[in-house]
Motif scaffolding. Sequence first.
Motif, PDB file in Angstrom:
ATOM      1  N   PHE A  31       0.848  -1.174   0.000  1.00  0.00           N
ATOM      2  CA  PHE A  31       0.000   0.000   0.000  1.00  0.00           C
ATOM      3  C   PHE A  31       0.888   1.228   0.000  1.00  0.00           C
ATOM      4  O   PHE A  31       1.855   1.313   0.750  1.00  0.00           O
ATOM      5  N   PHE A  56       1.979  -3.911   6.125  1.00  0.00           N
ATOM      6  CA  PHE A  56       1.000  -4.188   5.077  1.00  0.00           C
ATOM      7  C   PHE A  56       1.431  -5.366   4.212  1.00  0.00           C
ATOM      8  O   PHE A  56       0.591  -6.142   3.733  1.00  0.00           O
ATOM      9  N   TYR A  73      -3.584   7.284  11.237  1.00  0.00           N
ATOM     10  CA  TYR A  73      -3.959   5.871  11.189  1.00  0.00           C
ATOM     11  C   TYR A  73      -5.313   5.632  11.872  1.00  0.00           C
ATOM     12  O   TYR A  73      -6.150   4.874  11.379  1.00  0.00           O
ATOM     13  N   LYS A 103      -8.648   4.203  10.167  1.00  0.00           N
ATOM     14  CA  LYS A 103      -9.155   2.950  10.714  1.00  0.00           C
ATOM     15  C   LYS A 103     -10.666   3.035  10.983  1.00  0.00           C
ATOM     16  O   LYS A 103     -11.424   2.122  10.631  1.00  0.00           O
ATOM     17  N   ASP A 113      -8.332   2.843  -1.683  1.00  0.00           N
ATOM     18  CA  ASP A 113      -7.094   2.586  -0.952  1.00  0.00           C
ATOM     19  C   ASP A 113      -7.300   2.775   0.550  1.00  0.00           C
ATOM     20  O   ASP A 113      -6.850   1.960   1.367  1.00  0.00           O
ATOM     21  N   VAL A 118      -6.946   0.046   3.570  1.00  0.00           N
ATOM     22  CA  VAL A 118      -6.068   0.293   4.713  1.00  0.00           C
ATOM     23  C   VAL A 118      -6.868   0.143   6.010  1.00  0.00           C
ATOM     24  O   VAL A 118      -6.403  -0.466   6.980  1.00  0.00           O
ATOM     25  N   ARG A 137      -7.286  -3.425   7.022  1.00  0.00           N
ATOM     26  CA  ARG A 137      -6.071  -3.996   7.597  1.00  0.00           C
ATOM     27  C   ARG A 137      -5.853  -3.517   9.028  1.00  0.00           C
ATOM     28  O   ARG A 137      -5.259  -4.216   9.846  1.00  0.00           O
TER      29      ARG A 137
END
Length: 270
Positions: A4, A46, A66, A70, A146, A150, A153
């Motif tokens: 990523f 990642f 982040y 998230k 994208d 993310v 993950r």
Amino acid sequence: MTSFKFLRYPGGKQRLLNYIIPHLPASDSITNNYIEPFVGGGAVFFAINPVRAILSDINHELIMLYRGIKYAPRKVWKQYSSFPSTKEGYYTIRDEFTCNRLISRAARILYLNRTCFKGMWRHNSKGEFNIGYGGQDRRWVINEKDLVEVSKRLKKVELLCADFEKVINSSAAGDFIFLDPPYKPHEKECVNEHFTYGRFTFQDHIRLSRVLQSATSRGVKWAMTTSSHKDILSLFEGNQVIKIPIGTGSKPGILTKDSGEVLIRNYEKV
């Protein structure tokens, strides 16, 4: 191996994954937590895609970014997309935009990261981001999809903003730690804040070596990318040292065969 590229981060390992990943354990062989005390752009995380992870960094804005992605990737993207596409607009967002909402702050950080000069991350004495404008070319390389990926993950991740020592000291047998501390290839210390968030002195390397030695005694496996300077290598005698054949060397962003970088790990085989 899925990569990523949503974040520009000086010193990130995106372009070195082919040299690093073969020396690291696969996700299904990590029996407990995957841990990164210096997560930065998260390229290795990642790529490995562990079942559960702890990601930490001392850069509070990075961890805020982040967290925003998230919890609400589409909302972050919506606001990110609404920001101006001019040089003047960049400085307005950088210097005048204020908001306490996580979504807005995450969108601002991502916008500055994608449009500032060379993706540098530097703050003035007041703690204010002060990198100049770099253009819009890299802004639209990423898209909403994208950020959603993310976010998926990161659902299995505990995000921390903490000093590396605290994070490493919490590790236990079965954990795997990947470390990418701030360093300048070939050099003993990283004291130039233009390309990394904060500094990392030789005293920090000494402190890092001590907590990793303690982690080893608890049955924790770890691997670390760092400078090949002899004084740093001397701190990790008894561990396996693997030369990284290609890296950024002395010029950030430019790959060279004289990388001045190594991978150090406390285990023999993956």
